[in-house]
Structure formats: structure tokens, C-alpha cells
Design a protein around this motif. Sequence first.
Motif, PDB file in Angstrom:
ATOM      1  N   UNK A 179      43.150   8.390  70.194  1.00 57.32           N
ATOM      2  CA  UNK A 179      42.958   6.852  69.163  1.00 57.32           C
ATOM      3  C   UNK A 179      43.732   5.392  70.172  1.00 57.32           C
ATOM      4  N   UNK A 180      44.780   6.098  71.214  1.00 54.02           N
ATOM      5  CA  UNK A 180      45.209   4.688  72.536  1.00 54.02           C
ATOM      6  C   UNK A 180      43.950   4.854  73.036  1.00 54.02           C
ATOM      7  N   UNK A 181      42.874   5.333  73.885  1.00 52.81           N
ATOM      8  CA  UNK A 181      42.472   5.482  74.417  1.00 52.81           C
ATOM      9  C   UNK A 181      40.844   4.370  74.049  1.00 52.81           C
ATOM     10  N   UNK A 182      41.190   4.612  72.342  1.00 51.06           N
ATOM     11  CA  UNK A 182      39.638   3.971  71.746  1.00 51.06           C
ATOM     12  C   UNK A 182      40.010   2.282  71.633  1.00 51.06           C
ATOM     13  N   UNK A 183      41.588   2.472  71.872  1.00 54.75           N
ATOM     14  CA  UNK A 183      41.434   1.229  71.234  1.00 54.75           C
ATOM     15  C   UNK A 183      41.437   0.225  72.782  1.00 54.75           C
ATOM     16  N   UNK A 184      42.140   0.640  73.382  1.00 52.90           N
ATOM     17  CA  UNK A 184      42.300   0.241  75.340  1.00 52.90           C
ATOM     18  C   UNK A 184      40.513   0.234  75.167  1.00 52.90           C
ATOM     19  N   UNK A 185      39.183   1.103  74.831  1.00 55.58           N
ATOM     20  CA  UNK A 185      38.827   0.029  75.385  1.00 55.58           C
ATOM     21  C   UNK A 185      37.434  -0.470  74.376  1.00 55.58           C
ATOM     22  N   UNK A 186      38.280  -0.123  73.488  1.00 55.35           N
ATOM     23  CA  UNK A 186      37.980  -1.810  71.825  1.00 55.35           C
ATOM     24  C   UNK A 186      37.915  -2.991  72.705  1.00 55.35           C
ATOM     25  N   UNK A 187      39.788  -3.229  72.981  1.00 54.43           N
ATOM     26  CA  UNK A 187      39.714  -4.225  73.819  1.00 54.43           C
ATOM     27  C   UNK A 187      38.935  -4.329  74.797  1.00 54.43           C
ATOM     28  N   UNK A 188      39.119  -3.839  76.191  1.00 56.82           N
ATOM     29  CA  UNK A 188      38.343  -4.228  76.521  1.00 56.82           C
ATOM     30  C   UNK A 188      36.653  -4.500  76.582  1.00 56.82           C
TER      31      UNK A 188
END
Length: 300
Positions: free
Chosen positions: A127-136
Motif C-alpha cells: 500500500x505504501x509503494x502504491x501510494x508513492x507511485x500514485x503521487x509520483x
Amino acid sequence: MAEKLNVYIWDMDETLILLKSLINGTYAEPFEGVKNVKDGIEIGKMWENQILQISDDHFFYEQIENCNQPYLDVLCHYDDGRDLSGYDFSGDGLGPPVDDANKRKLAYRFRIIAHKYRKGLHSLLDEEMLKFWDNLFNLTDNYTDQWLSAARTCLEQCENGVEELPACSNSIGSNDGRSVGSRHVNVLVTSGSLIPSLVKCLLFRLDNMFTCENVYSSWEVGKLQCFSWIKERFNGSNVQFCVIGDGWEECKAAEAMRWPFVKIDPQPNSSYHRFPGLTLADLGHYISVIYGNADPEKDL
């Protein structure tokens, strides 16, 4: 009369996505201070790190970096269908020479890569990496004035009515059983190596626009060879091709195939096409010039 099938052949870098021009600062420089060059470089490097990390962690890239292939199905006939649930990919001894045994090991990896690609990043990242990816993605889209989302919108227009291809045909020269009623299909031909290019499709939200069977790498074989394979694959009297890209190689290859070429230029105030801006109607006009459609809008 059978409907026409329009095959749209897309370049990736500096066409559907912006990456190299972010990393080297050439995207922001022409905006004369309106865009911060350092911000663009930082964004580009974050993408670069993500692409390499995911390629290594989930797609065997560290093992097969020197075994680039032009498309995933190229070694399909070496795959014996073995159950890979307990297979030791780290200890099977993949490496030189390029014999049948090693081609089978590579085919096993390509089968896993195709499976992971179809499942998407949400099955790989927490979930943390998915949020980072979405924000990027959103950060990049805003920095580039919605280039990424506009390119995706154009792909969605082109994809309307497309049927999926079989997972493995074992023959690049077949028509894959495609019905004559299909109207549009998107194919990606990138000059980058295959595995990072598939990861780019996932990260830049293009995986539902390009099936893994529709992604080609021209890294070693050149774009003209890839275009020739695509022509053989979709060959038919009702098929029309259109190439969209920013580089000279795809331009020359399209010219050699006598296909229309749509030039993309990320620079502001360019006389060529950009995103946002390019539409399916624009592509239809280019097709009509080459193929002589009486009413290009009718085919859209």
C-alpha cells in the motif's frame, strides 16, 4: 463489406511518456523559467529508480538484462508448460551458451513476466509503494501539463472496440483469429529493452492499453523489423497502419512501409503534435491521406 482494422503503432519515450527529457532537463528549458529544471530532473530520476527497482525485484531483469528479446512470445515454443510454482529461478543456472536448455529457462521467466504484467502492479506492490507511485504519477502529470493523462485519453479513443489477442500464438505471422469487425488496436514498439519497457507500461498506467503481447522492443532488431512483424501479424486487405512517435527511426521505418507517420514533439510552440492535443480524428486524417479513405471521420 468487412470493417477496416486500424493498427496504431506507438513509440513510448518522449511520445506517450516523458522521461529522458525530464532527466536531462531538455523538457523544461524551452519554457524559459516557467518550469523549474531541477524539479523535472528530480522527477525523472525518481521514475528511473522505480523502473529499475521493480524490473530487478519482480521481473528477473538482473538475471536477463543481457538476454533482451524483441517480444515476450518469441521463445514461446521452448516453454513445455511445466508447473513453475516451486521452480528455483535463482538456482537453475540460466546463462551462456544460448542453447535450447537456456532458451527454455528464459521462456519460463517470460511466462511469469506475462502473468505478473496481466495482474498489474497492485498485485506486486504494498500500500505504501502504491501510494508513492500514485503521487509520483500525479506530480509528473501536473509538471508536464497533463501530458501523461492526455496521451492515455488518446490511447483509450484508439482502443475502443479492440478485442484481446491470445496469450501465445507460437507464430508471429498469424492473424491470431482476430475478427474482421475489430476497429482499432494499439501496439507499442519501443527502442528500450523489453523488460524495463513492460515495467514502464505498468508504472505509467498503460498496461490496460497495451497487452503484453502487443509490446515490442526494437533494441537489437530495429523498428523496421518490428514493423514488418506487425504487418505480417495483422496482414489483411482491410488493415490500415499508422505510426506515432518522436524519432527519426520510426519515421524512416514508417516511410519504408509506406505507412502514415505522426510526429510528436514535446517542445512548446512546436509545429508538430503534442499532448494534450492529438486526437483520434487527427490520426484518421493521416490514415486517409495514405489509404485514400473517402471520409476519414466515418472510419472513426
